[in-house]
Scaffold this motif. Structure first.
Motif, PDB file in Angstrom:
ATOM      1  N   ASN A 147       0.845  -1.037  -0.179  1.00 31.23           N
ATOM      2  CA  ASN A 147       0.039   0.016  -0.064  1.00 31.23           C
ATOM      3  C   ASN A 147       0.824   1.416  -0.042  1.00 31.23           C
ATOM      4  N   ASP A 148       2.066   1.251   0.481  1.00 30.44           N
ATOM      5  CA  ASP A 148       2.968   2.445   0.632  1.00 30.44           C
ATOM      6  C   ASP A 148       3.825   2.302  -0.784  1.00 30.44           C
ATOM      7  N   LEU A 149       3.679   1.529  -1.554  1.00 34.77           N
ATOM      8  CA  LEU A 149       4.318   1.794  -2.894  1.00 34.77           C
ATOM      9  C   LEU A 149       3.446   1.891  -3.862  1.00 34.77           C
ATOM     10  N   GLY A 150       2.150   1.837  -3.946  1.00 33.89           N
ATOM     11  CA  GLY A 150       1.381   2.108  -4.974  1.00 33.89           C
ATOM     12  C   GLY A 150       0.113   1.132  -4.999  1.00 33.89           C
ATOM     13  N   ARG A 151      -0.578   1.354  -6.194  1.00 32.23           N
ATOM     14  CA  ARG A 151      -1.796   0.697  -6.177  1.00 32.23           C
ATOM     15  C   ARG A 151      -1.612  -0.351  -7.573  1.00 32.23           C
ATOM     16  N   PRO A 152      -1.321  -1.690  -7.277  1.00 34.93           N
ATOM     17  CA  PRO A 152      -1.453  -2.546  -8.187  1.00 34.93           C
ATOM     18  C   PRO A 152      -2.657  -3.063  -8.741  1.00 34.93           C
ATOM     19  N   ARG A 153      -2.690  -3.504 -10.090  1.00 36.87           N
ATOM     20  CA  ARG A 153      -4.031  -3.868 -10.425  1.00 36.87           C
ATOM     21  C   ARG A 153      -4.637  -4.869  -9.877  1.00 36.87           C
ATOM     22  N   VAL A 154      -3.761  -6.036  -9.442  1.00 33.20           N
ATOM     23  CA  VAL A 154      -4.089  -7.189  -8.790  1.00 33.20           C
ATOM     24  C   VAL A 154      -3.058  -7.778  -7.859  1.00 33.20           C
ATOM     25  N   VAL A 155      -3.128  -8.443  -6.768  1.00 33.90           N
ATOM     26  CA  VAL A 155      -2.181  -8.892  -6.027  1.00 33.90           C
ATOM     27  C   VAL A 155      -2.320 -10.469  -5.913  1.00 33.90           C
ATOM     28  N   GLN A 156      -1.360 -11.441  -6.363  1.00 39.22           N
ATOM     29  CA  GLN A 156      -1.352 -12.799  -6.221  1.00 39.22           C
ATOM     30  C   GLN A 156      -0.203 -13.375  -5.254  1.00 39.22           C
ATOM     31  N   LEU A 157      -0.431 -14.396  -4.877  1.00 39.10           N
ATOM     32  CA  LEU A 157       0.378 -15.081  -3.961  1.00 39.10           C
ATOM     33  C   LEU A 157       1.092 -16.542  -4.544  1.00 39.10           C
ATOM     34  N   ALA A 158       2.403 -16.611  -4.631  1.00 41.96           N
ATOM     35  CA  ALA A 158       2.815 -17.968  -4.774  1.00 41.96           C
ATOM     36  C   ALA A 158       3.744 -18.482  -3.686  1.00 41.96           C
ATOM     37  N   ALA A 159       3.506 -19.554  -3.241  1.00 45.22           N
ATOM     38  CA  ALA A 159       4.301 -20.117  -2.273  1.00 45.22           C
ATOM     39  C   ALA A 159       4.764 -21.671  -2.400  1.00 45.22           C
ATOM     40  N   LEU A 160       6.104 -21.858  -2.170  1.00 49.55           N
ATOM     41  CA  LEU A 160       6.658 -23.277  -2.551  1.00 49.55           C
ATOM     42  C   LEU A 160       5.831 -24.112  -1.703  1.00 49.55           C
ATOM     43  N   VAL A 161       5.758 -24.099  -0.441  1.00 55.40           N
ATOM     44  CA  VAL A 161       4.781 -24.865   0.384  1.00 55.40           C
ATOM     45  C   VAL A 161       4.035 -24.217   1.109  1.00 55.40           C
ATOM     46  N   ASP A 162       2.744 -24.713   1.128  1.00 54.36           N
ATOM     47  CA  ASP A 162       1.530 -24.351   1.982  1.00 54.36           C
ATOM     48  C   ASP A 162       1.363 -25.584   3.007  1.00 54.36           C
ATOM     49  N   ARG A 163       1.656 -25.140   4.420  1.00 51.78           N
ATOM     50  CA  ARG A 163       1.529 -26.104   5.330  1.00 51.78           C
ATOM     51  C   ARG A 163       0.078 -25.880   6.250  1.00 51.78           C
ATOM     52  N   GLY A 164      -0.578 -25.173   5.804  1.00 54.93           N
ATOM     53  CA  GLY A 164      -1.846 -25.048   6.723  1.00 54.93           C
ATOM     54  C   GLY A 164      -1.921 -24.213   7.877  1.00 54.93           C
ATOM     55  N   HIS A 165      -2.687 -24.186   8.698  1.00 51.92           N
ATOM     56  CA  HIS A 165      -2.816 -23.823   9.821  1.00 51.92           C
ATOM     57  C   HIS A 165      -2.997 -22.242   9.753  1.00 51.92           C
ATOM     58  N   ARG A 166      -3.874 -21.731   9.109  1.00 49.97           N
ATOM     59  CA  ARG A 166      -3.991 -20.140   8.862  1.00 49.97           C
ATOM     60  C   ARG A 166      -4.556 -19.594   9.969  1.00 49.97           C
ATOM     61  N   GLU A 167      -4.156 -18.523  10.429  1.00 51.09           N
ATOM     62  CA  GLU A 167      -4.696 -17.541  11.445  1.00 51.09           C
ATOM     63  C   GLU A 167      -5.384 -16.314  10.803  1.00 51.09           C
ATOM     64  N   LEU A 168      -5.271 -16.191   9.419  1.00 48.69           N
ATOM     65  CA  LEU A 168      -5.643 -14.942   8.853  1.00 48.69           C
ATOM     66  C   LEU A 168      -6.481 -15.648   7.545  1.00 48.69           C
ATOM     67  N   PRO A 169      -7.593 -14.895   6.899  1.00 49.45           N
ATOM     68  CA  PRO A 169      -8.013 -15.577   5.592  1.00 49.45           C
ATOM     69  C   PRO A 169      -7.248 -15.177   4.538  1.00 49.45           C
ATOM     70  N   ILE A 170      -6.280 -15.905   4.350  1.00 48.37           N
ATOM     71  CA  ILE A 170      -5.263 -15.792   3.137  1.00 48.37           C
ATOM     72  C   ILE A 170      -5.065 -17.111   2.551  1.00 48.37           C
ATOM     73  N   ARG A 171      -4.998 -17.025   1.253  1.00 43.03           N
ATOM     74  CA  ARG A 171      -5.005 -18.374   0.339  1.00 43.03           C
ATOM     75  C   ARG A 171      -3.764 -17.887  -0.787  1.00 43.03           C
ATOM     76  N   ALA A 172      -3.109 -18.802  -1.005  1.00 42.20           N
ATOM     77  CA  ALA A 172      -2.075 -18.940  -2.314  1.00 42.20           C
ATOM     78  C   ALA A 172      -2.759 -19.165  -3.616  1.00 42.20           C
ATOM     79  N   ASP A 173      -2.552 -18.255  -4.415  1.00 41.10           N
ATOM     80  CA  ASP A 173      -3.136 -18.679  -5.945  1.00 41.10           C
ATOM     81  C   ASP A 173      -2.153 -19.552  -6.623  1.00 41.10           C
ATOM     82  N   TYR A 174      -0.885 -19.602  -6.152  1.00 46.47           N
ATOM     83  CA  TYR A 174      -0.153 -20.722  -6.709  1.00 46.47           C
ATOM     84  C   TYR A 174       0.788 -21.439  -5.575  1.00 46.47           C
ATOM     85  N   VAL A 175       0.866 -22.804  -5.709  1.00 46.42           N
ATOM     86  CA  VAL A 175       1.367 -23.390  -4.478  1.00 46.42           C
ATOM     87  C   VAL A 175       2.113 -24.598  -5.206  1.00 46.42           C
TER      88      VAL A 175
END
Length: 213
Positions: A147-175
Motif C-alpha cells: 500500500n505504501d508503494l502504489g496501487r497494483p491492479r491485482v495482487v497474487q501469491l505464490a508459495a513453494l509450500v503451503d503447510r496450513g494452520h492459517r490464522e488469517l483469511p489468506i490463500r495462495a494462488d500458486y502452490v
C-alpha cells in the motif's frame, strides 16, 4: 487496498516454531532438488496462463528465500513468455509485522523495485513470492507494505509450500506443494544459493513453543 486473491499472509517465519531439543524426532525430506525445480516450472506456467501472458507482471520476493524463489521464477518466465522482461524485486515487510513488540530486534531489510518501474507498482500484476505459507501474517504485512508503494491492479501469491494452520483469511494462488503438518512441526526450505548444498524441503518434529509466523 488493491484487489487480492492472496487475501492479506507472511516472511520466512512462516515455516513454524524453531527446532526443539527432542533428540527422538528425526527430520524427513519431503521435496528434493528435482521436485522443487518441477514445482517452480509448473508455477511459472500457471502464472502465465492465469494472467494471459506476463506483460505487466512484477514478482516481489519476501526475504529471505522468497527472493531467491522469485529469481528462479523470473528465469523460467523469461523462457516461456517473451513479453516478460525478467525483472523481479524484493519486498521487506519487517516494519509491517504485528509481532515487533515481542521481537523488537528484527533486522530491517530493503525493498528493491526494478529500475524500470520508477518506484511505482501502479497497475501492475504483483505476484508475492514466499517459501512457506503458514499463519498468513507475513503476507498480511506484505499487503500493508504494498500500500505504501502504489496501487497494483491485482495482487497474487505464490508459495513453494503451503503447510496450513492459517490464522488469517489468506490463500495462495500458486502452490508448489500442499503439506499437511502439525503445529509442533517445523518446515525448513533449503536453497543452494542461500544455504549451500542441494535444494530441499525438510520437516522436523519439534517441541511446541507457540511461535507462529
Amino acid at each position: 487496498m488493491p484487489e487480492s486473491s492472496a487475501t492479506p499472509s507472511a516472511q520466512s517465519a512462516e515455516s513454524g516454531p524453531e527446532p526443539g531439543s527432542d533428540p527422538g524426532t528425526a527430520a524427513r525430506t519431503v521435496l528434493g532438488e528435482a521436485d522443487i525445480a518441477r514445482a517452480l516450472t509448473r508455477i511459472a506456467h500457471e502464472i502465465v496462463e492465469r494472467n494471459k501472458g506476463a506483460a505487466d507482471l512484477l514478482l516481489l520476493g519476501i526475504p529471505t528465500r522468497g527472493v531467491q524463489l522469485a529469481h528462479r521464477l523470473a528465469e523460467r518466465l523469461t523462457q516461456i513468455e517473451p513479453s516478460f522482461n525478467g525483472e523481479y524485486g524484493t519486498l521487506d515487510v519487517t516494519m509491517y509485522r504485528d509481532d515487533l513488540r515481542r521481537q523488537p530486534t528484527r533486522a530491517v531489510g530493503q525493498t528493491v523495485l526494478p529500475g524500470s518501474l520508477d518506484g511505482t507498482i501502479d497497475d501492475k500484476v504483483v505476484v508475492l513470492v514466499d517459501d512457506v505459507l503458514f499463519s498468513g501474517r507475513t503476507i498480511r504485512a506484505a499487503l500493508d507494505a504494498l500500500n505504501d508503494l502504489g496501487r497494483p491492479r491485482v495482487v497474487q501469491l505464490a508459495a513453494l509450500v503451503d503447510r496450513g494452520h492459517r490464522e488469517l483469511p489468506i490463500r495462495a494462488d500458486y502452490v508448489g506443494k500442499n503439506l499437511p503438518t502439525s503445529r509442533s512441526e517445523r518446515v525448513k526450505v533449503r536453497l543452494s544459493d542461500v544455504d549451500g548444498g542441494a535444494d530441499s524441503v525438510v520437516i522436523s518434529g519439534v517441541t511446541p513453543d507457540g511461535g507462529a509466523r
